[in-house]
Scaffold this active site. Structure first.
Site, PDB file in Angstrom:
ATOM      1  N   HIS A 139      -3.151   7.484   2.778  1.00 41.62           N
ATOM      2  CA  HIS A 139      -3.563   6.184   2.231  1.00 41.62           C
ATOM      3  C   HIS A 139      -4.940   5.859   2.806  1.00 41.62           C
ATOM      4  O   HIS A 139      -5.216   6.103   3.982  1.00 41.62           O
ATOM      5  CB  HIS A 139      -2.540   5.117   2.633  1.00 41.62           C
TER       6      HIS A 139
ATOM      7  N   CYS B 201       0.813  -1.225   0.000  1.00 44.86           N
ATOM      8  CA  CYS B 201       0.000   0.000   0.000  1.00 44.86           C
ATOM      9  C   CYS B 201       0.846   1.274   0.000  1.00 44.86           C
ATOM     10  O   CYS B 201       0.348   2.353  -0.306  1.00 44.86           O
ATOM     11  CB  CYS B 201      -0.940   0.008   1.195  1.00 44.86           C
TER      12      CYS B 201
ATOM     13  N   ASN C  13     -10.056   0.437  -0.026  1.00 44.79           N
ATOM     14  CA  ASN C  13      -8.590   0.500  -0.001  1.00 44.79           C
ATOM     15  C   ASN C  13      -8.074  -0.008  -1.353  1.00 44.79           C
ATOM     16  O   ASN C  13      -8.154  -1.196  -1.643  1.00 44.79           O
ATOM     17  CB  ASN C  13      -8.090  -0.371   1.159  1.00 44.79           C
TER      18      ASN C  13
END
Ligand code: UT7
Length: 309
Positions: free
Chosen positions: A236, A101, A266
């Site tokens: 994020h 990520c 996500n």
């Protein structure tokens, strides 16, 4: 973003969960899911073309392409090379970066070093992910979280604006808390099982909150800046509770935090660039403002990029 929307309601018909549980614990209501014929390189191409157009750049002037992805079309060639082919750019270097990520922050950091050293003048950075293909749709602890999408930025040398600093870190100690096996390349007993995301969410959550708090301090210290100097936080998009904790650390009102996870979930390495793109295009982020991008992911990896837009 892919066109197909998958709502919490729809997921609650697949696994034992509910819209209210997912929204309360994560802030997510829906996510986009790629169709069978979409690929990470295909979504990367769409995002890249938008960035090239926004920058009014001749694609031939791009001398480096970095794609952050954990869901490449192929083991090799890299998604960067596949994107280079799609864009028809002959004379440039292209490669992938895998930092889960945190991938787009790592890619921005590499791009920044290339530009500041003079080794590259124009760098295309893309985060592209088809998380839906590595999610176990029978595992309620992970399938509610992830979505698909791609984001891109084009970086060029400038003394006026741009990346003020980047800070990237990794700690391989935490492999077991968040990983995605690659059964094809594993041997023996490791070869068993499918290549799905496995996460001990609650433990990841705690490390993420602490670590992102530290990266805020590190970034501000490196630039001799105060919390109040930051105009926008572009985090994020993993969990609204992690985002709120980071905003609190910055003493920043949520009005100055870009949140896209409600409709995107996500999207791993794509999430920061997607959020940045949205806030630039809708006029929230203005020229001259200071923007803090940050991310945390498997590895663990984490990092930040401080930008004067
Ligand atoms: O992007 C890379 C980094 N990733 C992250 O940052 C993710 C970090 N982790 C998280 O976002 C959160 O930990 C989750 C959203 C994944 C989970 O939220 P949580 O508040 O940490 O829940 P939990 O894992 O502690 O589970 C609490 C309860 C458990 O039941 P019991 O043991 O208390 O009876 C779970 O079985 O919630 C249960 N549960 C669910 N219930 C309904 C877990 N998933 C679900 C679900 N629906 N989807």
């Amino acid at each position: 973003m892919p066109e197909k929307v998958l709502t919490n309601e729809q997921i609650s018909r697949m696994v034992d969960t509910s819209d209210s549980w997912i929204f309360d614990r994560t802030g997510i209501k829906s996510r986009r899911i790629a169709s069978d014929d979409e690929t990470a390189s295909g979504m990367a191409e769409i995002a890249a073309r938008q960035a090239i157009e926004a920058a009014a750049c001749n694609p031939e002037d791009i001398d480096l392409i970095i794609v952050a992805t954990g869901t490449p079309d192929r083991v090799y060639p890299s998604t960067g090379c596949l994107l280079q082919q799609r864009l028809g750019i002959k004379n440039c270097v292209a490669f992938d970066i895998q930092a889960a990520c945190s991938g787009s922050i790592f890619a921005l950091s590499i791009a920044d070093q290339y530009i500041k050293s003079g080794a590259a003048k124009k760098v295309l950075v893309v985060g592209s992910e088809i998380c839906s293909r590595i999610v176990d749709w029978a595992d309620r602890s992970t399938c509610i979280l992830f979505g698909d999408g791609a984001g891109a930025v084009l970086l060029g040398a400038s003394s006026e604006t741009g990346i003020l600093s980047t800070h990237i870190h990794s700690d391989g100690e935490y492999e077991d808390l968040l990983y995605c096996p690659n059964p094809q390349a594993a041997s023996g007993t490791n070869r068993q099982g499918a290549g799905y995301i496995a996460m001990r969410g609650n433990e990841v959550f705690k490390v993420a909150v602490n670590t992102l708090g530290r990266i805020v301090d590190e970034t501000l210290d490196a630039n001799s800046m105060d919390k109040s100097d930051i105009d926008w936080l572009v985090p994020h998009q993993a969990n609204i509770r992690i985002i709120v904790a980071t905003a609190k650390k910055l003493k920043m009102s949520m009005d100055h935090v870009v949140v896209t996870l409600e409709t995107q979930g996500n999207t791993s390495s794509a999430s920061v660039l997607l959020a940045f793109n949205e806030a630039v295009r809708d006029g929230r982020i203005q020229r001259g403002q200071v923007v803090l991008l940050e991310a945390f992911g498997a590895g663990f990896t984490w990092g930040s990029a401080l930008i004067k837009y």
